[in-house]
Scaffold this motif. Structure first.
Motif, PDB file in Angstrom:
ATOM      1  N   GLN A   1     -16.094   2.570 -17.594  1.00 13.77           N
ATOM      2  CA  GLN A   1     -15.418   3.663 -16.908  1.00 13.77           C
ATOM      3  C   GLN A   1     -15.897   4.986 -17.508  1.00 13.77           C
ATOM      4  O   GLN A   1     -16.077   5.105 -18.722  1.00 13.77           O
ATOM      5  N   TYR A   2     -16.082   5.983 -16.644  1.00 14.11           N
ATOM      6  CA  TYR A   2     -16.529   7.306 -17.079  1.00 14.11           C
ATOM      7  C   TYR A   2     -15.583   8.386 -16.559  1.00 14.11           C
ATOM      8  O   TYR A   2     -15.038   8.279 -15.454  1.00 14.11           O
ATOM      9  N   PHE A   3     -15.418   9.440 -17.354  1.00 16.92           N
ATOM     10  CA  PHE A   3     -14.768  10.680 -16.940  1.00 16.92           C
ATOM     11  C   PHE A   3     -15.656  11.844 -17.371  1.00 16.92           C
ATOM     12  O   PHE A   3     -16.562  11.675 -18.193  1.00 16.92           O
ATOM     13  N   GLY A   4     -15.366  13.021 -16.846  1.00 20.70           N
ATOM     14  CA  GLY A   4     -15.932  14.217 -17.436  1.00 20.70           C
ATOM     15  C   GLY A   4     -15.174  14.525 -18.715  1.00 20.70           C
ATOM     16  O   GLY A   4     -13.971  14.264 -18.810  1.00 20.70           O
ATOM     17  N   LYS A   5     -15.839  15.073 -19.706  1.00 19.58           N
ATOM     18  CA  LYS A   5     -15.170  15.375 -20.967  1.00 19.58           C
ATOM     19  C   LYS A   5     -14.105  16.445 -20.728  1.00 19.58           C
ATOM     20  O   LYS A   5     -14.364  17.473 -20.112  1.00 19.58           O
ATOM     21  N   ARG A   6     -12.904  16.158 -21.219  1.00 20.72           N
ATOM     22  CA  ARG A   6     -11.810  17.115 -21.091  1.00 20.72           C
ATOM     23  C   ARG A   6     -10.757  16.802 -22.144  1.00 20.72           C
ATOM     24  O   ARG A   6     -10.748  15.726 -22.741  1.00 20.72           O
ATOM     25  N   HIS A   7      -9.888  17.759 -22.378  1.00 19.95           N
ATOM     26  CA  HIS A   7      -8.752  17.579 -23.274  1.00 19.95           C
ATOM     27  C   HIS A   7      -7.465  17.756 -22.480  1.00 19.95           C
ATOM     28  O   HIS A   7      -7.454  18.402 -21.422  1.00 19.95           O
ATOM     29  N   GLU A   8      -6.370  17.203 -22.995  1.00 20.27           N
ATOM     30  CA  GLU A   8      -5.080  17.381 -22.338  1.00 20.27           C
ATOM     31  C   GLU A   8      -4.798  18.873 -22.201  1.00 20.27           C
ATOM     32  O   GLU A   8      -5.023  19.648 -23.125  1.00 20.27           O
TER      33      GLU A   8
ATOM     34  N   ALA B   1       0.818  -1.211   0.000  1.00 17.12           N
ATOM     35  CA  ALA B   1       0.000   0.000   0.000  1.00 17.12           C
ATOM     36  C   ALA B   1       0.852   1.262   0.000  1.00 17.12           C
ATOM     37  O   ALA B   1       0.507   2.259  -0.649  1.00 17.12           O
ATOM     38  N   ASP B   2       1.966   1.229   0.707  1.00 19.94           N
ATOM     39  CA  ASP B   2       2.828   2.412   0.767  1.00 19.94           C
ATOM     40  C   ASP B   2       3.452   2.700  -0.595  1.00 19.94           C
ATOM     41  O   ASP B   2       3.522   3.859  -1.028  1.00 19.94           O
ATOM     42  N   ALA B   3       3.921   1.640  -1.269  1.00 16.88           N
ATOM     43  CA  ALA B   3       4.512   1.820  -2.602  1.00 16.88           C
ATOM     44  C   ALA B   3       3.449   2.324  -3.589  1.00 16.88           C
ATOM     45  O   ALA B   3       3.730   3.185  -4.436  1.00 16.88           O
ATOM     46  N   LEU B   4       2.241   1.783  -3.477  1.00 16.42           N
ATOM     47  CA  LEU B   4       1.160   2.228  -4.346  1.00 16.42           C
ATOM     48  C   LEU B   4       0.873   3.710  -4.148  1.00 16.42           C
ATOM     49  O   LEU B   4       0.782   4.486  -5.106  1.00 16.42           O
ATOM     50  N   ARG B   5       0.732   4.129  -2.897  1.00 14.79           N
ATOM     51  CA  ARG B   5       0.427   5.541  -2.638  1.00 14.79           C
ATOM     52  C   ARG B   5       1.552   6.451  -3.123  1.00 14.79           C
ATOM     53  O   ARG B   5       1.300   7.510  -3.715  1.00 14.79           O
ATOM     54  N   SER B   6       2.779   6.024  -2.913  1.00 14.38           N
ATOM     55  CA  SER B   6       3.913   6.834  -3.343  1.00 14.38           C
ATOM     56  C   SER B   6       3.891   7.065  -4.855  1.00 14.38           C
ATOM     57  O   SER B   6       4.062   8.199  -5.327  1.00 14.38           O
ATOM     58  N   LYS B   7       3.653   5.988  -5.605  1.00 18.55           N
ATOM     59  CA  LYS B   7       3.628   6.110  -7.063  1.00 18.55           C
ATOM     60  C   LYS B   7       2.364   6.838  -7.532  1.00 18.55           C
ATOM     61  O   LYS B   7       2.416   7.646  -8.474  1.00 18.55           O
ATOM     62  N   TRP B   8       1.228   6.554  -6.910  1.00 16.14           N
ATOM     63  CA  TRP B   8      -0.048   7.181  -7.291  1.00 16.14           C
ATOM     64  C   TRP B   8       0.052   8.692  -7.138  1.00 16.14           C
ATOM     65  O   TRP B   8      -0.376   9.440  -8.027  1.00 16.14           O
ATOM     66  N   GLU B   9       0.598   9.155  -6.040  1.00 13.97           N
ATOM     67  CA  GLU B   9       0.676  10.593  -5.776  1.00 13.97           C
ATOM     68  C   GLU B   9       1.620  11.309  -6.729  1.00 13.97           C
ATOM     69  O   GLU B   9       1.538  12.526  -6.880  1.00 13.97           O
ATOM     70  N   LYS B  10       2.499  10.543  -7.408  1.00 18.05           N
ATOM     71  CA  LYS B  10       3.449  11.149  -8.347  1.00 18.05           C
ATOM     72  C   LYS B  10       2.937  11.144  -9.790  1.00 18.05           C
ATOM     73  O   LYS B  10       3.636  11.620 -10.701  1.00 18.05           O
ATOM     74  N   LEU B  11       1.746  10.607 -10.029  1.00 16.57           N
ATOM     75  CA  LEU B  11       1.202  10.590 -11.388  1.00 16.57           C
ATOM     76  C   LEU B  11       1.041  12.014 -11.914  1.00 16.57           C
ATOM     77  O   LEU B  11       0.644  12.929 -11.184  1.00 16.57           O
ATOM     78  N   THR B  12       1.347  12.193 -13.194  1.00 15.77           N
ATOM     79  CA  THR B  12       1.133  13.497 -13.839  1.00 15.77           C
ATOM     80  C   THR B  12       0.207  13.383 -15.043  1.00 15.77           C
ATOM     81  O   THR B  12      -0.123  14.382 -15.670  1.00 15.77           O
ATOM     82  N   ASP B  13      -0.218  12.148 -15.363  1.00 15.03           N
ATOM     83  CA  ASP B  13      -1.064  11.908 -16.529  1.00 15.03           C
ATOM     84  C   ASP B  13      -1.837  10.617 -16.273  1.00 15.03           C
ATOM     85  O   ASP B  13      -1.269   9.638 -15.780  1.00 15.03           O
ATOM     86  N   THR B  14      -3.114  10.587 -16.630  1.00 15.58           N
ATOM     87  CA  THR B  14      -3.927   9.381 -16.391  1.00 15.58           C
ATOM     88  C   THR B  14      -3.402   8.187 -17.174  1.00 15.58           C
ATOM     89  O   THR B  14      -3.620   7.038 -16.781  1.00 15.58           O
ATOM     90  N   HIS B  15      -2.692   8.434 -18.295  1.00 16.39           N
ATOM     91  CA  HIS B  15      -2.171   7.331 -19.090  1.00 16.39           C
ATOM     92  C   HIS B  15      -1.031   6.594 -18.393  1.00 16.39           C
ATOM     93  O   HIS B  15      -0.624   5.511 -18.831  1.00 16.39           O
ATOM     94  N   GLN B  16      -0.505   7.167 -17.323  1.00 12.41           N
ATOM     95  CA  GLN B  16       0.556   6.510 -16.568  1.00 12.41           C
ATOM     96  C   GLN B  16       0.009   5.461 -15.601  1.00 12.41           C
ATOM     97  O   GLN B  16       0.781   4.684 -15.032  1.00 12.41           O
ATOM     98  N   PHE B  17      -1.303   5.428 -15.437  1.00 15.17           N
ATOM     99  CA  PHE B  17      -1.906   4.591 -14.409  1.00 15.17           C
ATOM    100  C   PHE B  17      -1.657   3.107 -14.668  1.00 15.17           C
ATOM    101  O   PHE B  17      -1.284   2.358 -13.758  1.00 15.17           O
ATOM    102  N   PHE B  18      -1.842   2.673 -15.919  1.00 13.55           N
ATOM    103  CA  PHE B  18      -1.663   1.259 -16.225  1.00 13.55           C
ATOM    104  C   PHE B  18      -0.220   0.834 -16.001  1.00 13.55           C
ATOM    105  O   PHE B  18       0.050  -0.248 -15.461  1.00 13.55           O
ATOM    106  N   GLY B  19       0.735   1.679 -16.395  1.00 13.75           N
ATOM    107  CA  GLY B  19       2.136   1.361 -16.175  1.00 13.75           C
ATOM    108  C   GLY B  19       2.461   1.243 -14.700  1.00 13.75           C
ATOM    109  O   GLY B  19       3.256   0.382 -14.288  1.00 13.75           O
ATOM    110  N   MET B  20       1.830   2.094 -13.891  1.00 14.52           N
ATOM    111  CA  MET B  20       2.022   2.012 -12.444  1.00 14.52           C
ATOM    112  C   MET B  20       1.521   0.674 -11.902  1.00 14.52           C
ATOM    113  O   MET B  20       2.213   0.011 -11.119  1.00 14.52           O
ATOM    114  N   LEU B  21       0.336   0.262 -12.329  1.00 15.68           N
ATOM    115  CA  LEU B  21      -0.210  -1.019 -11.873  1.00 15.68           C
ATOM    116  C   LEU B  21       0.693  -2.176 -12.283  1.00 15.68           C
ATOM    117  O   LEU B  21       0.952  -3.086 -11.494  1.00 15.68           O
ATOM    118  N   ARG B  22       1.169  -2.116 -13.505  1.00 14.06           N
ATOM    119  CA  ARG B  22       2.024  -3.196 -14.010  1.00 14.06           C
ATOM    120  C   ARG B  22       3.322  -3.268 -13.216  1.00 14.06           C
ATOM    121  O   ARG B  22       3.798  -4.362 -12.882  1.00 14.06           O
TER     122      ARG B  22
END
Length: 328
Positions: free
Chosen positions: A297-304, A163-184
């Motif tokens: 999965q849903y998000f609000g519509k947005r652009h980068e 859990a600690d490693a997960l939180r550390s990496k999660w809090e450092k995300l700068t783009d939603t596309h990094q999420f899958f790489g973090m999980l992997r």
């Protein structure tokens, strides 16, 4: 219908479709680097991607296609796809006669014979271009059988998780596309991660949360993004939704150009998930089945480069939360 008939026969949908090769079906080669751009010649079509619990149907034209070794993109104004080519193993052109009407489609299946994507022609589609595409990609193999194999979902090996490693990496995300790489990198499933991260970043809401959100988005005209994926394709709708109707266990969006069908009885958990980005927090609503598999999965519509819509954030944060004892 083919999916249900195949199930009754104890075979995959791909095997069912292949059985009609030489009659109403032509096997084609799934050479995506050439085939995906060629889909644009068909003009207006309906793109369909589904999983066992949800169906996404979008009308538009295949535009802005990019094909790489491991993924491909279709970034048209209406048809928006993220494609994983290794799972596009079998491909067919299918014709069905319904009275005086001929229904034409291109259907793609993975190695297990499960559909990953379909392209349905519409009245405005270019039939001559469709026939030319079939001639161009026609396979020498027109046998009525396909080889299928069981495909197991990839399961990360980290059952306990850090859990600690997960939180550390999660809090450092700068783009939603990094999420899958973090999980992997942590060998975690998405379902494991939302359970582990803590209630400030992911919290469980009532199981009808997806329906409540869609009804609220329609009423307030909050533009959303709706993601539904198969093993080989993720299909996205971006924009408002208007007509939300329940039909038995199905919750449906029935708008011009966009239909979505969701089996509400397959949903066992719904989560609100917050991810940090360089544009501030981005909030998603995620529905899972009894096996912990993401249905929709849903998000609000947005652009980068844009912040999240306050109306979207307010909508999902207003959904009734489950008490911690219920969520555990």
């Amino acid at each position: 219908m083919e999916r249900e008939l195949a199930g009754e026969l104890g075979i995959s949908e791909g095997e069912f479709v292949a059985a009609f090769c030489g009659a109403s079906v032509v096997r084609i080669e799934p050479r995506l680097a050439d085939l995906l751009p060629a889909l644009g010649t068909l003009g207006e079509v309906m793109a369909l991607t589904r999983n066992a619990s949800a169906v996404h149907e979008k009308v538009g034209i295949y535009r802005n296609v990019t094909v790489g070794a491991h993924n491909a993109l279709v970034l048209g104004g209406d048809i928006d796809l993220r494609i994983f080519p290794k799972h596009w193993v079998h491909a067919f052109a299918v014709e069905k006669t319904d009275g005086d009407t001929v229904k034409r489609s291109l259907q793609f299946f993975d190695a297990s014979g499960e559909a990953v994507h379909k392209v349905h022609l519409r009245p405005a589609s270019d039939v001559a271009a469709y026939e030319a595409l079939i001639a161009r990609f026609r396979s020498d193999d027109q046998s009525t059988r396909i080889a299928v194999k069981t495909l197991a979902d990839e399961q990360p090996s980290n059952e306990a998780g850090d859990a600690d490693a997960l939180r550390s990496k999660w809090e450092k995300l700068t783009d939603t596309h990094q999420f899958f790489g973090m999980l992997r990198s942590l060998k975690l499933t998405r379902h494991q991660a939302v359970h582990m991260i803590g209630a400030d970043l992911a919290w469980q809401v009532e199981v009808d949360g997806a329906t409540t959100m869609m009804e609220g988005a329609a009423q307030a005209q909050v533009p959303i993004m709706c993601f539904i994926g198969s093993r080989g394709c993720i299909q996205i709708h971006s924009g408002p939704v208007q007509t939300i109707k329940a039909m038995g266990p199905w919750i449906n969006v029935l708008d011009e150009g966009f239909h979505m069908h969701l089996r509400s009885d397959h949903i066992t958990e719904v989560w609100v998930v917050r991810k940090p980005t360089s544009d501030g927090f981005v909030t998603s609503l995620e529905a899972y089945d009894s096996n912990g598999k993401l249905i929709i999965q849903y998000f609000g519509k947005r652009h980068e480069g844009e912040g999240e819509l306050p109306a979207w954030r307010n909508l999902v944060e207003s959904l009734p939360r489950l008490a911690q004892s219920q969520a555990a």
